[in-house]
Every structure is written in structure tokens, then in C-alpha cells.
Scaffold this active site. Structure first.
Site, PDB file in Angstrom:
ATOM      1  N   ARG A   1      46.640  43.504  31.722  1.00 41.83           N
ATOM      2  CA  ARG A   1      45.912  42.605  30.685  1.00 41.83           C
ATOM      3  C   ARG A   1      45.190  43.352  29.729  1.00 41.83           C
ATOM      4  O   ARG A   1      45.431  43.002  28.511  1.00 41.83           O
ATOM      5  CB  ARG A   1      44.665  41.724  31.364  1.00 41.83           C
ATOM      6  CG  ARG A   1      45.309  40.768  32.532  1.00 41.83           C
ATOM      7  CD  ARG A   1      44.135  40.375  33.573  1.00 41.83           C
ATOM      8  NE  ARG A   1      43.057  39.645  33.058  1.00 41.83           N
ATOM      9  CZ  ARG A   1      42.261  39.708  33.481  1.00 41.83           C
ATOM     10  NH1 ARG A   1      41.758  40.226  34.773  1.00 41.83           N
ATOM     11  NH2 ARG A   1      41.061  38.897  33.189  1.00 41.83           N
TER      12      ARG A   1
ATOM     13  N   ARG B   1      44.700  34.711  21.106  1.00 37.21           N
ATOM     14  CA  ARG B   1      44.903  35.996  21.634  1.00 37.21           C
ATOM     15  C   ARG B   1      46.102  36.671  20.955  1.00 37.21           C
ATOM     16  O   ARG B   1      46.390  37.931  21.269  1.00 37.21           O
ATOM     17  CB  ARG B   1      45.050  36.074  23.394  1.00 37.21           C
ATOM     18  CG  ARG B   1      43.705  36.074  23.916  1.00 37.21           C
ATOM     19  CD  ARG B   1      43.909  36.167  25.491  1.00 37.21           C
ATOM     20  NE  ARG B   1      42.874  35.797  26.043  1.00 37.21           N
ATOM     21  CZ  ARG B   1      42.365  35.905  27.351  1.00 37.21           C
ATOM     22  NH1 ARG B   1      43.215  36.562  27.909  1.00 37.21           N
ATOM     23  NH2 ARG B   1      41.364  35.499  27.937  1.00 37.21           N
TER      24      ARG B   1
ATOM     25  N   ARG C   1      39.276  37.393  41.568  1.00 35.66           N
ATOM     26  CA  ARG C   1      40.323  36.665  41.181  1.00 35.66           C
ATOM     27  C   ARG C   1      41.534  37.438  41.409  1.00 35.66           C
ATOM     28  O   ARG C   1      41.427  38.677  41.286  1.00 35.66           O
ATOM     29  CB  ARG C   1      40.027  36.260  39.580  1.00 35.66           C
ATOM     30  CG  ARG C   1      39.430  35.157  39.327  1.00 35.66           C
ATOM     31  CD  ARG C   1      38.841  35.131  37.606  1.00 35.66           C
ATOM     32  NE  ARG C   1      39.802  35.659  37.053  1.00 35.66           N
ATOM     33  CZ  ARG C   1      39.606  35.550  35.619  1.00 35.66           C
ATOM     34  NH1 ARG C   1      38.517  34.936  35.094  1.00 35.66           N
ATOM     35  NH2 ARG C   1      40.396  35.910  34.685  1.00 35.66           N
TER      36      ARG C   1
ATOM     37  N   LYS D   1      32.423  38.099  27.022  1.00 33.55           N
ATOM     38  CA  LYS D   1      32.810  37.153  26.504  1.00 33.55           C
ATOM     39  C   LYS D   1      32.286  35.775  26.913  1.00 33.55           C
ATOM     40  O   LYS D   1      31.547  35.091  26.336  1.00 33.55           O
ATOM     41  CB  LYS D   1      34.287  36.820  26.324  1.00 33.55           C
ATOM     42  CG  LYS D   1      34.837  37.799  25.409  1.00 33.55           C
ATOM     43  CD  LYS D   1      36.326  37.356  25.052  1.00 33.55           C
ATOM     44  CE  LYS D   1      37.260  37.021  26.035  1.00 33.55           C
ATOM     45  NZ  LYS D   1      37.601  38.061  26.901  1.00 33.55           N
TER      46      LYS D   1
ATOM     47  N   ARG E   1      33.818  42.036  39.449  1.00 38.29           N
ATOM     48  CA  ARG E   1      33.189  40.668  39.284  1.00 38.29           C
ATOM     49  C   ARG E   1      33.984  39.672  40.326  1.00 38.29           C
ATOM     50  O   ARG E   1      34.725  40.008  41.067  1.00 38.29           O
ATOM     51  CB  ARG E   1      34.145  40.263  38.117  1.00 38.29           C
ATOM     52  CG  ARG E   1      34.220  38.863  37.729  1.00 38.29           C
ATOM     53  CD  ARG E   1      34.567  38.291  36.293  1.00 38.29           C
ATOM     54  NE  ARG E   1      35.900  38.364  35.956  1.00 38.29           N
ATOM     55  CZ  ARG E   1      36.634  37.897  35.114  1.00 38.29           C
ATOM     56  NH1 ARG E   1      35.880  37.890  33.921  1.00 38.29           N
ATOM     57  NH2 ARG E   1      37.821  38.060  34.700  1.00 38.29           N
TER      58      ARG E   1
HETATM   59  P1  AMP Z   1      40.601  35.002  31.180  1.00 39.09           P
HETATM   60  O1  AMP Z   1      39.881  34.000  32.213  1.00 39.09           O
HETATM   61  O2  AMP Z   1      40.054  34.647  29.900  1.00 39.09           O
HETATM   62  O3  AMP Z   1      40.406  36.305  31.540  1.00 39.09           O
HETATM   63  O4  AMP Z   1      41.936  34.385  31.542  1.00 39.09           O
HETATM   64  C1  AMP Z   1      42.754  34.356  32.434  1.00 39.09           C
HETATM   65  C2  AMP Z   1      44.226  34.422  32.122  1.00 39.09           C
HETATM   66  O5  AMP Z   1      44.619  33.412  31.658  1.00 39.09           O
HETATM   67  C3  AMP Z   1      44.666  35.592  31.319  1.00 39.09           C
HETATM   68  O6  AMP Z   1      45.144  36.698  32.250  1.00 39.09           O
HETATM   69  C4  AMP Z   1      46.096  34.969  30.897  1.00 39.09           C
HETATM   70  O7  AMP Z   1      47.061  34.900  31.854  1.00 39.09           O
HETATM   71  C5  AMP Z   1      45.696  33.656  30.799  1.00 39.09           C
HETATM   72  N1  AMP Z   1      45.204  33.316  29.460  1.00 39.09           N
HETATM   73  C6  AMP Z   1      43.859  33.035  29.017  1.00 39.09           C
HETATM   74  N2  AMP Z   1      43.678  32.851  27.553  1.00 39.09           N
HETATM   75  C7  AMP Z   1      44.955  32.844  27.102  1.00 39.09           C
HETATM   76  C8  AMP Z   1      45.564  32.782  25.786  1.00 39.09           C
HETATM   77  N3  AMP Z   1      44.803  32.430  24.789  1.00 39.09           N
HETATM   78  N4  AMP Z   1      46.898  33.085  25.771  1.00 39.09           N
HETATM   79  C9  AMP Z   1      47.760  33.298  26.839  1.00 39.09           C
HETATM   80  N5  AMP Z   1      47.132  33.486  28.064  1.00 39.09           N
HETATM   81  C10 AMP Z   1      45.859  33.190  28.251  1.00 39.09           C
END
Ligand code: AMP
Length: 208
Positions: free
Chosen positions: A165, A87, A154, A13, A121
Site C-alpha cells: 500500500r 488516489r 484489518r 487522515k 492499529r
Molecule cells: P483505507 O481505509 O483508506 O486505508 O483503504 C483501504 C483499501 O481500500 C485500500 O488499501 C485500497 O485497497 C482500497 N481503496 C481505498 N481508497 C481507494 C482509492 N481511492 N482507489 C483505489 N482503492 C482504494
């Protein structure tokens, strides 16, 4: 025009969002990056967010919506490409009542492929650029091509956090998609081919 790009973790994404934003002149708003910016400020809110993210949990809806509302206001009516937001059903209700979402692109990927991609990653701890030890290697191992920063894995890209997740994603995705589909034009795109092939497909759907 506002677009949402959705898909499981590891579906690419973020990478596609950057390409789409550049081509279609949209502002790329990655929910994960917005949260990480807050973490980097080392505020009380940032520490709270960090504790939740590092366990692989989702940020509570009220807090997430507040953070995104602030970001949207800062952007003053620019056209936005949302990546990683909304989400949950609650976030979807919030965003669709705040502004008009015109299109949704959903990238698809199996859990097996997602786990494989996420565990390989690597991310630059300085500028956030993504790499992959198999498919998108940096020129010099462990070093960011763009800023020379150190590449790290990460905390939420380790197996236990990844499983958590993905489970959250599957639980929430259906209601999110059905609500978004009732508001915007929906495109489903296979997330397994190469970055270039996926982008080509997306451009053909969005129009050039
Ligand atoms: P990402 O970089 O998109 O994988 O997001 C990393 C982390 O941020 C996720 O595993 C969640 O803990 C938090 N996060 C990101 N987007 C959201 C969202 N829309 N709602 C809640 N938590 C989020």
C-alpha cells in the site's frame, strides 16, 4: 466548500477528517469506508472489492470512480471532505471534472512511522471506529469504547499488505498532488505530532 485530505496510510487522515468535518460542517466521505460498506452487503461487487482490498491492492479506477460518483449523487450537493480519494491521476481527473475541490490538506509521515502506526492499529468490526494499541487504547482491551464491538486487525494492516500500500501511495501521490495543486489551495501538514496538535495546525490554516 469541498476539501481533500491526503497522506500515506497511517498518517491519521481518517481521524483528522472526522474532526475537520465536525468543525467545518462537511460530510466526511472515506473511500475505504464506502468500499467496506459495499463489502458488508456481501454482494457480488462487494466480494470482488474484498478480494482486491485484502491483498493490499488498489481498486481499479473505473470501478472506484463509479462507486464515488454514486456516493456524491446520494449526498445531493452537500459539502464534502474526501478522505482517501482521489488516489490516482485518473481519479483526480475524474473528481476535478465532476465538482470543484477548494482545498487540499496533505499530511506527511515517513514510511517507518507509517508501518509502526498501522501494525498497531485496531478497528471495531461493528462500527469501524479506530484504536491503536500504543497511542489510542480502548478502555477495555479488544472492545470498542463506542459500541462494545470486537476490535480486530484489518487484513490489509499486516506487514506485506502495508508495504504494498505504501509503494502504491508513493507511485501515485506525486501526479495526484500536482494536479490537485493546480485546482485548489494546498496545505502541507506534518502528520507525526499528536492528534490534537495536528488538528490545531489544520484549524489555524483553514481559519476558525
Ligand atoms: P483505507 O481505509 O483508506 O486505508 O483503504 C483501504 C483499501 O481500500 C485500500 O488499501 C485500497 O485497497 C482500497 N481503496 C481505498 N481508497 C481507494 C482509492 N481511492 N482507489 C483505489 N482503492 C482504494
Amino acid at each position: 466548500m469541498n476539501i481533500v485530505i491526503a497522506g500515506p496510510q497511517g498518517s491519521g487522515k481518517g481521524t483528522q477528517a472526522e474532526l475537520i468535518a465536525k468543525k467545518y460542517l462537511l460530510t466526511h466521505v472515506s473511500a475505504g469506508d464506502v468500499l467496506r460498506e459495499e463489502m458488508a452487503k456481501k454482494t457480488v461487487l462487494g466480494q470482488e472489492i474484498s478480494n482486491i482490498i485484502n491483498k493490499g491492492n488498489l481498486i481499479p479506477d473505473t470501478l472506484m470512480n463509479e462507486v464515488m460518483e454514486k456516493k456524491i449523487l446520494d449526498l445531493k450537493k452537500q459539502n464534502i471532505l474526501f478522505d482517501g480519494y482521489p488516489r490516482t491521476k485518473d481519479q483526480t481527473e475524474f473528481i476535478t471534472s465532476t465538482l470543484q475541490i477548494d482545498k487540499i490538506i496533505e499530511l506527511t509521515l515517513t514510511d517507518g512511522q507509517a508501518v509502526e502506526r498501522l501494525s498497531t492499529r485496531r478497528v471495531c468490526e461493528k462500527c469501524g471506529m479506530n484504536f491503536n494499541t500504543v497511542t489510542l487504547k480502548p478502555k477495555k482491551e479488544g472492545v470498542c469504547d463506542s459500541c462494545g464491538g470486537k476490535l480486530i486487525q484489518r487484513a490489509d494492516d499486516y506487514p506485506d499488505a502495508i508495504k504494498k500500500r505504501l509503494a502504491d501511495y508513493h507511485k501515485n501521490n506525486r501526479p495526484v498532488m500536482s494536479l490537485l495543486k493546480s485546482k485548489a489551495k494546498y496545505y502541507k501538514v506534518d502528520g507525526s505530532p499528536s492528534i490534537e496538535e495536528i488538528f490545531k495546525k489544520i484549524c489555524s490554516l483553514l481559519g476558525t
